[in-house]
Enzyme design. Structure first.
Site, mmCIF file in Angstrom:
data_model
loop_
_atom_site.group_PDB
_atom_site.id
_atom_site.type_symbol
_atom_site.label_atom_id
_atom_site.label_comp_id
_atom_site.label_asym_id
_atom_site.label_seq_id
_atom_site.Cartn_x
_atom_site.Cartn_y
_atom_site.Cartn_z
ATOM 1 N N GLY A 1 0.838 -1.191 0.000
ATOM 2 C CA GLY A 1 0.000 0.000 0.000
ATOM 3 C C GLY A 1 0.870 1.236 0.000
ATOM 4 C CD GLN B 1 3.068 5.713 2.870
ATOM 5 O OE1 GLN B 1 2.138 5.153 2.312
ATOM 6 N NE2 GLN B 1 4.055 5.039 3.437
ATOM 7 C CB CYS C 1 4.868 2.054 7.511
ATOM 8 S SG CYS C 1 4.341 3.571 6.706
ATOM 9 C CG LEU C 2 6.689 1.233 1.476
ATOM 10 C CD1 LEU C 2 6.374 1.569 0.028
ATOM 11 C CD2 LEU C 2 7.765 0.163 1.549
ATOM 12 C CG HIS D 1 -0.921 0.850 7.267
ATOM 13 N ND1 HIS D 1 0.019 0.396 8.168
ATOM 14 C CD2 HIS D 1 -0.273 1.752 6.471
ATOM 15 C CE1 HIS D 1 1.173 1.009 7.927
ATOM 16 N NE2 HIS D 1 1.033 1.830 6.896
ATOM 17 C CD GLU D 2 -1.314 2.299 2.723
ATOM 18 O OE1 GLU D 2 -0.934 3.479 2.597
ATOM 19 O OE2 GLU D 2 -0.553 1.372 3.039
ATOM 20 C CG HIS E 1 -0.162 6.599 5.593
ATOM 21 N ND1 HIS E 1 0.955 7.087 6.241
ATOM 22 C CD2 HIS E 1 0.099 5.293 5.352
ATOM 23 C CE1 HIS E 1 1.848 6.115 6.379
ATOM 24 N NE2 HIS E 1 1.353 5.011 5.854
#
Ligand SMILES: [Zn+2]
Length: 175
Positions: free
Chosen positions: A43, A48, A90-91, A132-133, A136
């Site tokens: 994702g 991000q 997470c990236l 999760h996304e 963000h």
């Protein structure tokens, strides 16, 4: 595309609604898919990559691209089932993986790339990635949801990342 690291203020901003469904948005989303696959993510949310708008992409890597979604202006309208623990990463928070508790399922509404509204019920891994996304877009990171004891354990690593993220934010500037 450069992935922003925790410490970058854009990751803490509440993102703004998407109003224009144009070719530029399509281009950005294509780039985001390349970036996500490059880093082996499942994702990636617009903040991000330095864009403070309410959209994200996801791919739970199921057969026939079933779990591949472009999600614009999402709403979570209902939480379903039990809370479950599942390991997240997470990236924007490299090398930290922790179990996070979230509801197993959700009812959602969002827009696709052409602005059409979609209503869905998601479960399991797809519901996990979506939540999760979605966070963000609210400026929330998964490490915020760790119990105090766990938070203390990753604190040193987080502080290092935050310093790196702040520096990188200054280099990259605003999009
Ligand atoms: Zn993330």
């Amino acid at each position: 595309m450069e992935v922003r690291i925790i410490g970058d203020p854009i990751l803490r901003k509440r993102a703004k609604k998407v109003v224009e469904f144009n070719s530029k948005l399509k281009e950005i989303i294509n780039d985001m898919f390349s970036t996500m696959y490059l880093y082996d993510g499942v994702g990636l949310a617009a903040p991000q990559v330095g864009i403070s708008l309410r959209f994200f992409i996801m791919d739970s890597r199921e057969d026939n691209d079933k779990g591949k979604k472009i999600v614009i202006n999402p709403e979570i309208n209902e939480f379903l089932g039990e809370n479950v623990l599942y390991e997240e990463g997470c990236l924007s928070i490299p090398d930290i993986f922790e179990n996070i508790e979230r509801p197993e399922g959700i009812k959602v509404r969002y827009q696709d790339i052409d602005g059409n509204f979609i209503e869905e019920e998601l479960h399991g891994y797809q519901a996990r990635i979506f939540q999760h996304e979605f966070d963000h877009l609210e400026g929330i990171l998964f490490t915020d949801k760790l119990p105090i004891i766990k938070k203390t354990m990753v604190k040193k690593d987080l502080i290092k990342l935050i310093e790196k993220g702040k520096k990188r934010a200054l280099e990259l500037g605003d999009v």
